[in-house]
Design a protein around this motif. Structure first.
Motif, PDB file in Angstrom:
ATOM      1  N   MET A 150      -6.245   7.782 -22.936  1.00  0.00           N
ATOM      2  CA  MET A 150      -5.984   8.221 -21.562  1.00  0.00           C
ATOM      3  C   MET A 150      -7.221   8.864 -20.935  1.00  0.00           C
ATOM      4  O   MET A 150      -7.261   9.056 -19.714  1.00  0.00           O
ATOM      5  CB  MET A 150      -4.801   9.211 -21.527  1.00  0.00           C
ATOM      6  N   PHE A 186      -8.700   7.108 -18.010  1.00  0.00           N
ATOM      7  CA  PHE A 186      -7.859   7.084 -16.808  1.00  0.00           C
ATOM      8  C   PHE A 186      -7.772   8.474 -16.179  1.00  0.00           C
ATOM      9  O   PHE A 186      -7.706   8.600 -14.952  1.00  0.00           O
ATOM     10  CB  PHE A 186      -6.481   6.488 -17.146  1.00  0.00           C
ATOM     11  N   ALA A 232      -2.314   5.882 -15.782  1.00  0.00           N
ATOM     12  CA  ALA A 232      -3.139   4.721 -16.165  1.00  0.00           C
ATOM     13  C   ALA A 232      -2.984   3.600 -15.137  1.00  0.00           C
ATOM     14  O   ALA A 232      -3.953   2.901 -14.818  1.00  0.00           O
ATOM     15  CB  ALA A 232      -2.746   4.230 -17.558  1.00  0.00           C
TER      16      ALA A 232
END
Ligand code: BJ8
Length: 425
Positions: free
Chosen positions: A44, A47, A239
């Motif tokens: 993650m 993102f 995301a």
């Protein structure tokens, strides 16, 4: 973060101080609503970084792209056939506002009773907080809802180079022809602004690239079918939002790496979601970058969002474009036909969407659906009635939550969400 871009913002004629305050407000809610989660996947990180890059590094990349001879357009809807743009070196970027910070700046110039997404977008421009306004070669609007289509008229009068796609409101043989003609005209406009001719080979490459992004997003969302999803619904939203503004090739690499990590997590039984929590589908209006409000409220109430039936979810990646080679007109028709399958609430009747929702409820084994309606978004608000009836027949309970970008109604929303979860428990 913004100080490293101060010079760029000044050159773009922005209100640097106010922009800094806006970025701080976005980061504050990102920290509270997203970064505070436990057990997040390592993948993650990229993102998360895009929330910062959206008004920083990504702007710089767009300026570099223009310096190298490319063009740049702002978009506001997933009906814009982005493959055609990419094939002409025209970089399309969604400019919809997701932050409540800019909403007050639309007041006075636009009516109060329009949806927060439109007000946030306009407020961003009016307050000098939008880095993209002055650098876009064209803005691409569409005739999806009244708030948006009348806004395009005003923008055109105010001198913005606009192109408005007429998205039909019904799906039949006549509107297929109309929409194919719209797509063809869009190609013409892009050829004009880019000074390039669309060729079949480049279009095939662009179709493959965007299909790759849609496939990677579809896989990311599919992990939530697991009994214990390896990722939260809030993170899947982050995301997805980031993927829509990132460079497509880079974002595909990062999405595929995240999917590999999630596959491993499933194999090892790693999940941030406790066992036995209620599974919620969220459907309706889009939640664009800056807006994590409802996901956070639902998941912090102890449920998990396992499906996003929105344009920042399934509606974006649900269909691929056939990868035809060598026949430009056939490619353009295939693109038009793919986009006409999108089931936005602007269509009437919208039977496809109702059927798709019932299907998704089964596939993701949801316990209930929350209709997410941005205030004054009449299409999704009214359509929630038909959707609720179809879900009732399928024994899936649902509620409608109408809200804006402020946090003022958080307490009230939390109470309604908790009552809904209790009712299903
Ligand atoms: S395909 S959902 S991105 S139009 S602006 S409709 S929230 S009142 S964004 Fe949309 Fe395209 Fe449809 Fe998707 Fe409602 Fe606001 Fe209108 Fe909105």
């Amino acid at each position: 973060m913004s100080h490293q871009y101060t010079e760029m913002y000044e050159q773009l004629g922005m209100n640097v101080e106010l922009h800094g305050q806006m970025i701080e407000a976005i980061h504050d809610s990102f920290e509270r609503q997203v970064l505070s989660q436990q057990g997040r996947p390592e993948g993650m990180e990229h993102f998360d970084g895009l929330v910062e890059a959206a008004h920083g590094e990504r702007v710089r990349e767009i300026l570099d792209h223009k310096k190298a001879g490319g063009s740049f357009i702002g978009t506001f809807c997933i009906y814009v056939p982005e493959e055609i743009a990419w094939a002409l070196d025209v970089l399309p970027l969604p400019l919809c506002g997701g932050s409540g910070f800019s909403v007050p700046y639309a007041a006075g110039r636009f009516p109060r009773d329009i949806c927060p997404l439109v007000k946030s977008t306009l407020g961003m421009a009016f307050s000098g907080c939008c880095p993209f306004g002055g650098i876009k070669d064209m803005a691409v609007g569409e005739t999806t809802c009244d708030a948006k289509k009348k806004t395009w008229d005003v923008m055109a009068v105010w001198g913005v180079n606009m192109h408005v796609l007429e998205v039909p409101q019904k799906k039949n043989a006549r509107t297929v022809d109309l929409w194919r003609a719209e797509v063809s005209e869009f190609r013409d406009r892009l050829e004009d602004i880019s000074g390039k001719r669309l060729v079949a080979e480049r279009l095939t490459e662009a179709v493959r690239l965007i299909n790759r992004r849609r496939k990677a997003l579809a896989e990311l969302h599919s992990f939530r079918m697991e009994e214990r999803p390896p990722i939260s619904g809030t993170d899947v939203l982050v995301a997805t939002q980031g993927s829509l503004i990132d460079d497509p090739a880079r974002c595909c690499d990062r999405l595929e790496a995240l999917n590999d990590e999630l596959r491993q997590r499933v194999a090892q039984g790693v999940s941030p979601i406790p066992e036995g929590v209620l599974r919620i589908m969220l459907g309706g209006s889009p939640a664009v970058m800056g807006n994590w409000k409802l996901h956070h409220l639902i998941e912090s109430a102890g449920a998990v969002v396992v499906c996003d039936e929105t344009c920042t979810g399934t509606r974006y990646f649900a269909h691929l474009v056939p990868e035809i080679e060598g026949d430009l007109e056939a490619q353009l028709s295939a693109i038009a036909d793919r986009y006409l399958q999108i089931d936005c609430a602007c269509f009437s009747p919208n039977t496809e969407r109702i059927e798709n929702i019932v299907d998704l409820a089964g596939q993701f084994r949801v316990d209930g659906m929350i209709h997410y309606v941005l205030q004054y978004c009449h299409g999704y608000n009214i359509e929630a009635i038909t959707v609720a009836e179809a879900l009732k027949e399928a024994a899936v309970p649902s509620i409608t939550l109408e809200t804006d970008y402020s946090e003022e109604d958080n307490g009230q929303l939390r109470t309604r969400i908790e009552a809904f979860l209790e009712m299903m428990a």
